[in-house]
Design a protein around this motif. Structure first.
Motif, PDB file in Angstrom:
ATOM      1  N   THR A 101       0.847  -1.187   0.000  1.00 33.31           N
ATOM      2  CA  THR A 101       0.000   0.000   0.000  1.00 33.31           C
ATOM      3  C   THR A 101       0.882   1.236   0.000  1.00 33.31           C
ATOM      4  O   THR A 101       1.764   1.377   0.850  1.00 33.31           O
ATOM      5  N   VAL A 102       0.674   2.118  -0.960  1.00 31.10           N
ATOM      6  CA  VAL A 102       1.426   3.365  -1.017  1.00 31.10           C
ATOM      7  C   VAL A 102       0.788   4.351  -0.048  1.00 31.10           C
ATOM      8  O   VAL A 102      -0.329   4.818  -0.264  1.00 31.10           O
ATOM      9  N   LEU A 103       1.484   4.649   1.039  1.00 32.46           N
ATOM     10  CA  LEU A 103       0.973   5.579   2.040  1.00 32.46           C
ATOM     11  C   LEU A 103       1.195   7.019   1.625  1.00 32.46           C
ATOM     12  O   LEU A 103       0.403   7.900   1.955  1.00 32.46           O
ATOM     13  N   ASN A 104       2.282   7.252   0.915  1.00 32.41           N
ATOM     14  CA  ASN A 104       2.617   8.604   0.501  1.00 32.41           C
ATOM     15  C   ASN A 104       3.610   8.516  -0.637  1.00 32.41           C
ATOM     16  O   ASN A 104       4.483   7.649  -0.645  1.00 32.41           O
ATOM     17  N   ALA A 105       3.486   9.404  -1.611  1.00 29.65           N
ATOM     18  CA  ALA A 105       4.449   9.453  -2.714  1.00 29.65           C
ATOM     19  C   ALA A 105       4.545  10.876  -3.221  1.00 29.65           C
ATOM     20  O   ALA A 105       3.521  11.522  -3.445  1.00 29.65           O
ATOM     21  N   ARG A 106       5.760  11.360  -3.391  1.00 30.25           N
ATOM     22  CA  ARG A 106       5.987  12.714  -3.888  1.00 30.25           C
ATOM     23  C   ARG A 106       7.001  12.697  -5.022  1.00 30.25           C
ATOM     24  O   ARG A 106       7.987  11.969  -4.974  1.00 30.25           O
ATOM     25  N   GLY A 107       6.728  13.527  -6.031  1.00 32.28           N
ATOM     26  CA  GLY A 107       7.643  13.660  -7.150  1.00 32.28           C
ATOM     27  C   GLY A 107       8.081  15.099  -7.307  1.00 32.28           C
ATOM     28  O   GLY A 107       7.276  16.028  -7.195  1.00 32.28           O
ATOM     29  N   GLY A 108       9.362  15.298  -7.558  1.00 26.21           N
ATOM     30  CA  GLY A 108       9.919  16.630  -7.765  1.00 26.21           C
ATOM     31  C   GLY A 108      11.426  16.559  -7.774  1.00 26.21           C
ATOM     32  O   GLY A 108      12.016  15.576  -7.323  1.00 26.21           O
ATOM     33  N   GLU A 109      12.062  17.580  -8.336  1.00 31.72           N
ATOM     34  CA  GLU A 109      13.518  17.661  -8.347  1.00 31.72           C
ATOM     35  C   GLU A 109      14.147  16.423  -8.976  1.00 31.72           C
ATOM     36  O   GLU A 109      15.198  15.950  -8.564  1.00 31.72           O
ATOM     37  N   GLY A 110      13.454  15.867  -9.985  1.00 30.28           N
ATOM     38  CA  GLY A 110      14.004  14.749 -10.742  1.00 30.28           C
ATOM     39  C   GLY A 110      13.914  13.401 -10.064  1.00 30.28           C
ATOM     40  O   GLY A 110      14.587  12.455 -10.476  1.00 30.28           O
ATOM     41  N   ARG A 111      13.077  13.261  -9.043  1.00 35.95           N
ATOM     42  CA  ARG A 111      12.985  11.981  -8.351  1.00 35.95           C
ATOM     43  C   ARG A 111      11.617  11.810  -7.714  1.00 35.95           C
ATOM     44  O   ARG A 111      10.849  12.749  -7.583  1.00 35.95           O
ATOM     45  N   TRP A 112      11.373  10.571  -7.300  1.00 35.00           N
ATOM     46  CA  TRP A 112      10.164  10.217  -6.564  1.00 35.00           C
ATOM     47  C   TRP A 112      10.554   9.579  -5.246  1.00 35.00           C
ATOM     48  O   TRP A 112      11.484   8.777  -5.185  1.00 35.00           O
ATOM     49  N   ARG A 113       9.805   9.944  -4.202  1.00 38.59           N
ATOM     50  CA  ARG A 113       9.996   9.318  -2.896  1.00 38.59           C
ATOM     51  C   ARG A 113       8.668   8.702  -2.458  1.00 38.59           C
ATOM     52  O   ARG A 113       7.613   9.336  -2.558  1.00 38.59           O
ATOM     53  N   PHE A 114       8.746   7.458  -1.996  1.00 35.39           N
ATOM     54  CA  PHE A 114       7.560   6.700  -1.616  1.00 35.39           C
ATOM     55  C   PHE A 114       7.654   6.255  -0.156  1.00 35.39           C
ATOM     56  O   PHE A 114       8.734   5.919   0.323  1.00 35.39           O
ATOM     57  N   ARG A 115       6.531   6.243   0.510  1.00 34.70           N
ATOM     58  CA  ARG A 115       6.409   5.564   1.799  1.00 34.70           C
ATOM     59  C   ARG A 115       5.396   4.459   1.578  1.00 34.70           C
ATOM     60  O   ARG A 115       4.238   4.709   1.264  1.00 34.70           O
ATOM     61  N   VAL A 116       5.854   3.200   1.724  1.00 36.17           N
ATOM     62  CA  VAL A 116       5.052   2.044   1.340  1.00 36.17           C
ATOM     63  C   VAL A 116       4.908   1.093   2.520  1.00 36.17           C
ATOM     64  O   VAL A 116       5.881   0.820   3.236  1.00 36.17           O
ATOM     65  N   LEU A 117       3.698   0.594   2.731  1.00 38.68           N
ATOM     66  CA  LEU A 117       3.447  -0.430   3.728  1.00 38.68           C
ATOM     67  C   LEU A 117       3.467  -1.784   3.035  1.00 38.68           C
ATOM     68  O   LEU A 117       2.660  -2.043   2.139  1.00 38.68           O
ATOM     69  N   PHE A 118       4.416  -2.628   3.447  1.00 40.15           N
ATOM     70  CA  PHE A 118       4.515  -3.986   2.923  1.00 40.15           C
ATOM     71  C   PHE A 118       3.937  -4.960   3.952  1.00 40.15           C
ATOM     72  O   PHE A 118       4.175  -4.808   5.156  1.00 40.15           O
ATOM     73  N   PRO A 119       3.190  -5.991   3.511  1.00 40.41           N
ATOM     74  CA  PRO A 119       2.605  -6.936   4.465  1.00 40.41           C
ATOM     75  C   PRO A 119       3.638  -7.724   5.258  1.00 40.41           C
ATOM     76  O   PRO A 119       3.374  -8.143   6.382  1.00 40.41           O
ATOM     77  N   THR A 120       4.832  -7.922   4.677  1.00 39.51           N
ATOM     78  CA  THR A 120       5.905  -8.626   5.377  1.00 39.51           C
ATOM     79  C   THR A 120       7.237  -7.996   5.017  1.00 39.51           C
ATOM     80  O   THR A 120       7.364  -7.286   3.996  1.00 39.51           O
ATOM     81  N   ARG A 121       8.251  -8.255   5.826  1.00 34.38           N
ATOM     82  CA  ARG A 121       9.601  -7.771   5.510  1.00 34.38           C
ATOM     83  C   ARG A 121      10.115  -8.434   4.234  1.00 34.38           C
ATOM     84  O   ARG A 121      10.835  -7.823   3.459  1.00 34.38           O
ATOM     85  N   ASP A 122       9.693  -9.690   4.010  1.00 29.96           N
ATOM     86  CA  ASP A 122      10.104 -10.391   2.790  1.00 29.96           C
ATOM     87  C   ASP A 122       9.572  -9.688   1.545  1.00 29.96           C
ATOM     88  O   ASP A 122      10.220  -9.722   0.489  1.00 29.96           O
ATOM     89  N   SER A 123       8.393  -9.062   1.641  1.00 30.90           N
ATOM     90  CA  SER A 123       7.835  -8.341   0.493  1.00 30.90           C
ATOM     91  C   SER A 123       8.744  -7.186   0.091  1.00 30.90           C
ATOM     92  O   SER A 123       8.948  -6.927  -1.103  1.00 30.90           O
ATOM     93  N   LEU A 124       9.286  -6.495   1.084  1.00 26.40           N
ATOM     94  CA  LEU A 124      10.233  -5.420   0.796  1.00 26.40           C
ATOM     95  C   LEU A 124      11.494  -5.982   0.161  1.00 26.40           C
ATOM     96  O   LEU A 124      12.003  -5.434  -0.833  1.00 26.40           O
ATOM     97  N   SER A 125      11.997  -7.089   0.703  1.00 24.90           N
ATOM     98  CA  SER A 125      13.209  -7.703   0.154  1.00 24.90           C
ATOM     99  C   SER A 125      12.997  -8.156  -1.286  1.00 24.90           C
ATOM    100  O   SER A 125      13.873  -7.975  -2.151  1.00 24.90           O
ATOM    101  N   THR A 126      11.818  -8.715  -1.553  1.00 30.87           N
ATOM    102  CA  THR A 126      11.511  -9.165  -2.913  1.00 30.87           C
ATOM    103  C   THR A 126      11.431  -7.981  -3.872  1.00 30.87           C
ATOM    104  O   THR A 126      11.894  -8.055  -5.016  1.00 30.87           O
ATOM    105  N   THR A 127      10.849  -6.875  -3.403  1.00 20.58           N
ATOM    106  CA  THR A 127      10.769  -5.669  -4.231  1.00 20.58           C
ATOM    107  C   THR A 127      12.160  -5.133  -4.532  1.00 20.58           C
ATOM    108  O   THR A 127      12.450  -4.745  -5.675  1.00 20.58           O
ATOM    109  N   HIS A 128      13.024  -5.103  -3.526  1.00 22.87           N
ATOM    110  CA  HIS A 128      14.393  -4.619  -3.737  1.00 22.87           C
ATOM    111  C   HIS A 128      15.122  -5.514  -4.730  1.00 22.87           C
ATOM    112  O   HIS A 128      15.835  -5.027  -5.625  1.00 22.87           O
TER     113      HIS A 128
END
Length: 222
Positions: A101-128
């Motif tokens: 779930t994307v809790l927050n996302a901002r774009g500007g200055e040539g980049r995007w920053r996201f705050r994302v809720l992953f159901p598990t730590r493994d989900s973050l590892s898989t995304t990386h």
């Protein structure tokens, strides 16, 4: 364990790169995003720009934007419903494959920053891992586990969260105040200056991530 992560990605590897290049002072903030399928995402986002007509010309020529519809307009800001179909595999992977779930996302200055809720730590590892294999230059800025999810939701450090909630519980925000700054500092056995800085930075991060725009470069440390 449920995990909240703050991620950063160059705009040229995601969306609205040409718009941000043409309008370098423009800022975008996603308020909701839906993955229609594996090739398309539909975000609702606020755009802040001094020249909205020029911004819409840039959006019309941006290859990452299939469609952009202005829904509301305020002073210098507009709410858009867009359809993205170009280089959005990271976002679709998070939403579809990892059920994030994307809790927050901002774009500007040539980049995007996201705050994302992953159901598990493994989900973050898989995304990386997915990003590394696909040659995306994603950076994991911060990670919060479930026990710190409340502060992670608004980008607060553990110290900032504890100081703000303690100040609230002890009546620091009441009128008149039920505890002063010196007594609040004594609660944490720190100096007046330290508790003052925690409160200021905590207020700033809470407002920036919950209500405001803010700079993508702002310090969020204690």
């Amino acid at each position: 364990m449920t995990t909240i992560a703050e991620l950063e990605l160059p705009a040229e590897e995601f969306a609205l790169w040409e718009t941000l290049d043409a309008m370098p002072t423009a800022r975008f903030e996603i308020v909701k995003v839906v993955a229609r399928d594996r090739d398309c995402a539909i975000p609702y986002l606020w755009a802040k720009c001094d020249d909205l007509p020029a911004l819409e010309d840039a959006l019309a020529n941006d290859p990452s934007v299939e469609e952009a519809t202005r829904l509301e307009e305020l002073e210098g800001e507009a709410l858009y419903r867009m359809e993205w179909t170009y280089q959005i595999r990271v976002l679709v992977h998070i939403l579809v494959e990892e059920e994030g779930t994307v809790l927050n996302a901002r774009g500007g200055e040539g980049r995007w920053r996201f705050r994302v809720l992953f159901p598990t730590r493994d989900s973050l590892s898989t995304t990386h891992e997915f990003c590394e294999n696909a040659d995306y230059s994603i950076t994991v800025e911060q990670v919060y586990e479930l026990d710190s999810a409340r502060q992670g939701r608004f980008g607060l450090t553990e110290e900032q969260y504890e100081t703000l909630t303690t100040a609230l519980d002890l009546g620091f925000y009441e009128i008149p105040r039920e505890i002063d700054m010196e007594s609040l500092a004594a609660e944490f056995d720190i100096s007046y200056q330290s508790v003052s800085e925690r409160l200021r930075r905590g207020h700033r991060n809470f407002i920036r991530n919950g209500l405001g725009w803010g700079s993508l470069d702002e310090d969020t440390s204690e």
